[in-house]
Write a protein that holds these residues in place. Structure first.
Motif, PDB file in Angstrom:
ATOM      1  N   VAL A   1       0.847  -1.143  -0.038  1.00 49.66           N
ATOM      2  CA  VAL A   1       0.137   0.004  -0.015  1.00 49.66           C
ATOM      3  C   VAL A   1       0.977   1.161   0.126  1.00 49.66           C
ATOM      4  CG1 VAL A   1      -1.992  -1.052   1.105  1.00 49.66           C
ATOM      5  CG2 VAL A   1      -0.265  -0.031   2.486  1.00 49.66           C
ATOM      6  N   GLU A   2       2.128   1.065  -0.189  1.00 48.56           N
ATOM      7  CA  GLU A   2       3.006   2.389   0.050  1.00 48.56           C
ATOM      8  C   GLU A   2       2.818   3.361  -1.037  1.00 48.56           C
ATOM      9  OE1 GLU A   2       7.558   2.542   1.317  1.00 48.56           O
ATOM     10  OE2 GLU A   2       7.552   2.038  -0.746  1.00 48.56           O
ATOM     11  N   ASP A   3       2.463   2.682  -2.547  1.00 47.22           N
ATOM     12  CA  ASP A   3       2.108   3.587  -3.736  1.00 47.22           C
ATOM     13  C   ASP A   3       0.876   4.141  -3.657  1.00 47.22           C
ATOM     14  OD1 ASP A   3       5.092   3.393  -4.166  1.00 47.22           O
ATOM     15  OD2 ASP A   3       4.552   1.836  -5.790  1.00 47.22           O
ATOM     16  N   THR A   4      -0.131   3.220  -3.308  1.00 49.45           N
ATOM     17  CA  THR A   4      -1.583   3.599  -3.443  1.00 49.45           C
ATOM     18  C   THR A   4      -1.902   4.369  -2.169  1.00 49.45           C
ATOM     19  OG1 THR A   4      -2.001   1.384  -2.265  1.00 49.45           O
ATOM     20  CG2 THR A   4      -2.424   1.629  -4.817  1.00 49.45           C
ATOM     21  N   GLY A   5      -1.024   4.223  -1.088  1.00 45.58           N
ATOM     22  CA  GLY A   5      -1.658   5.012   0.095  1.00 45.58           C
ATOM     23  C   GLY A   5      -2.128   4.673   1.307  1.00 45.58           C
ATOM     24  N   TYR A   6      -2.061   4.819   2.235  1.00 46.32           N
ATOM     25  CA  TYR A   6      -2.707   4.418   3.615  1.00 46.32           C
ATOM     26  C   TYR A   6      -2.614   5.368   4.689  1.00 46.32           C
ATOM     27  CZ  TYR A   6       2.221   3.741   4.968  1.00 46.32           C
ATOM     28  OH  TYR A   6       3.568   4.298   5.307  1.00 46.32           O
ATOM     29  N   ARG A   7      -3.537   4.937   5.840  1.00 42.58           N
ATOM     30  CA  ARG A   7      -3.808   5.832   6.746  1.00 42.58           C
ATOM     31  C   ARG A   7      -3.242   5.143   8.007  1.00 42.58           C
ATOM     32  NH1 ARG A   7      -9.397   8.090   6.641  1.00 42.58           N
ATOM     33  NH2 ARG A   7      -8.484   9.438   5.293  1.00 42.58           N
TER      34      ARG A   7
ATOM     35  N   HIS B   1      -2.419  -1.587  24.983  1.00 44.86           N
ATOM     36  CA  HIS B   1      -1.103  -1.825  24.411  1.00 44.86           C
ATOM     37  C   HIS B   1      -0.931  -0.998  23.227  1.00 44.86           C
ATOM     38  CE1 HIS B   1       2.559  -4.468  24.448  1.00 44.86           C
ATOM     39  NE2 HIS B   1       2.719  -3.728  23.030  1.00 44.86           N
ATOM     40  N   PHE B   2       0.069   0.015  23.124  1.00 50.24           N
ATOM     41  CA  PHE B   2       0.185   0.848  22.187  1.00 50.24           C
ATOM     42  C   PHE B   2       0.222   0.135  20.848  1.00 50.24           C
ATOM     43  CE2 PHE B   2       3.662   3.151  19.632  1.00 50.24           C
ATOM     44  CZ  PHE B   2       2.599   4.099  18.967  1.00 50.24           C
ATOM     45  N   HIS B   3      -0.545   0.603  19.913  1.00 51.54           N
ATOM     46  CA  HIS B   3      -0.396  -0.113  18.484  1.00 51.54           C
ATOM     47  C   HIS B   3      -0.709   1.021  17.522  1.00 51.54           C
ATOM     48  CE1 HIS B   3      -4.193  -0.435  20.419  1.00 51.54           C
ATOM     49  NE2 HIS B   3      -4.977  -0.273  19.093  1.00 51.54           N
ATOM     50  N   ALA B   4      -0.463   0.798  16.359  1.00 47.09           N
ATOM     51  CA  ALA B   4      -0.825   1.616  15.118  1.00 47.09           C
ATOM     52  C   ALA B   4      -1.590   0.780  14.133  1.00 47.09           C
ATOM     53  CB  ALA B   4       0.570   2.048  14.258  1.00 47.09           C
ATOM     54  N   HIS B   5      -2.455   1.257  13.665  1.00 46.86           N
ATOM     55  CA  HIS B   5      -3.615   0.653  12.685  1.00 46.86           C
ATOM     56  C   HIS B   5      -2.978   1.194  11.311  1.00 46.86           C
ATOM     57  CE1 HIS B   5      -7.133  -0.342  15.309  1.00 46.86           C
ATOM     58  NE2 HIS B   5      -6.652   0.558  16.118  1.00 46.86           N
ATOM     59  N   ILE B   6      -2.534   0.194  10.395  1.00 47.94           N
ATOM     60  CA  ILE B   6      -2.410   0.588   8.922  1.00 47.94           C
ATOM     61  C   ILE B   6      -3.602   0.196   8.115  1.00 47.94           C
ATOM     62  CG2 ILE B   6      -1.138   0.113   6.914  1.00 47.94           C
ATOM     63  CD1 ILE B   6       1.221  -0.658   8.941  1.00 47.94           C
ATOM     64  N   LEU B   7      -4.372   1.134   7.363  1.00 51.17           N
ATOM     65  CA  LEU B   7      -5.341   1.030   6.719  1.00 51.17           C
ATOM     66  C   LEU B   7      -5.402   1.284   5.533  1.00 51.17           C
ATOM     67  CD1 LEU B   7      -7.488   2.649   9.512  1.00 51.17           C
ATOM     68  CD2 LEU B   7      -8.253   0.200   8.740  1.00 51.17           C
ATOM     69  N   GLY B   8      -5.554   0.534   4.622  1.00 50.33           N
ATOM     70  CA  GLY B   8      -5.536   1.049   2.803  1.00 50.33           C
ATOM     71  C   GLY B   8      -6.187  -0.176   2.059  1.00 50.33           C
ATOM     72  N   GLY B   9      -5.932  -0.021   0.732  1.00 43.42           N
ATOM     73  CA  GLY B   9      -6.505  -0.920  -0.065  1.00 43.42           C
ATOM     74  C   GLY B   9      -7.579  -0.507  -0.877  1.00 43.42           C
TER      75      GLY B   9
END
Ligand code: 5GP
Length: 120
Positions: free
Chosen positions: A81-87, A102-110
């Protein structure tokens, strides 16, 4: 507030609850969210015991911080998703409805994700 050793991500880190490991190194672990909100929805968590971004920012070592955020960007690349983008979303505290302490990051895309905030 003390770190809750029995939170779900602590159990995943200890191997007591299964997850599909998409990425792992000494600083971070990535696995799919159990209730995906987008075609790509992956969680990246630090291996250290940090409740939230506030806790992480205050207490994590520079190596842990660098390692964690490097893992986030590597996972996004690995997911394609690096080229299409993500949040990236890091919920912190009650107003964000942070569910797992517990600290976490959501990677959302597609897909096109729309505006940052939706009503509700
Ligand atoms: P938060 O609201 O704390 O930012 O997000 C926590 C996320 O963890 C939610 O999106 C939820 O679907 C996910 N989650 C909760 N329990 C589990 C689990 O046991 N396994 C996985 N893979 N994800 C979980």
């Amino acid at each position: 507030m003390a770190y809750d050793e029995n939170n779900i991500f602590a159990k995943i880190l200890r191997g007591e609850i299964p997850c599909t490991k998409l990425y792992e190194d000494e600083y971070a672990l990535a696995f799919p969210d159990i209730r995906p909100q987008a075609p790509t929805h992956v969680l990246v968590i630090p291996k250290g015991k940090y409740i939230s971004i506030a806790d992480f920012g205050a207490k994590a070592s520079p190596a842990e911080m660098t390692g964690f955020f490097r893992a986030v960007s590597l996972v996004a690349k690995q997911l394609g998703v690096e080229d299409t983008g993500y949040r990236l979303i890091c919920n912190a505290g009650p107003d964000s409805l942070q569910e797992v302490p517990h600290f976490h990051a959501h990677i959302l895309g597609g897909r096109a994700l729309g505006h940052l905030l939706v009503p509700g």
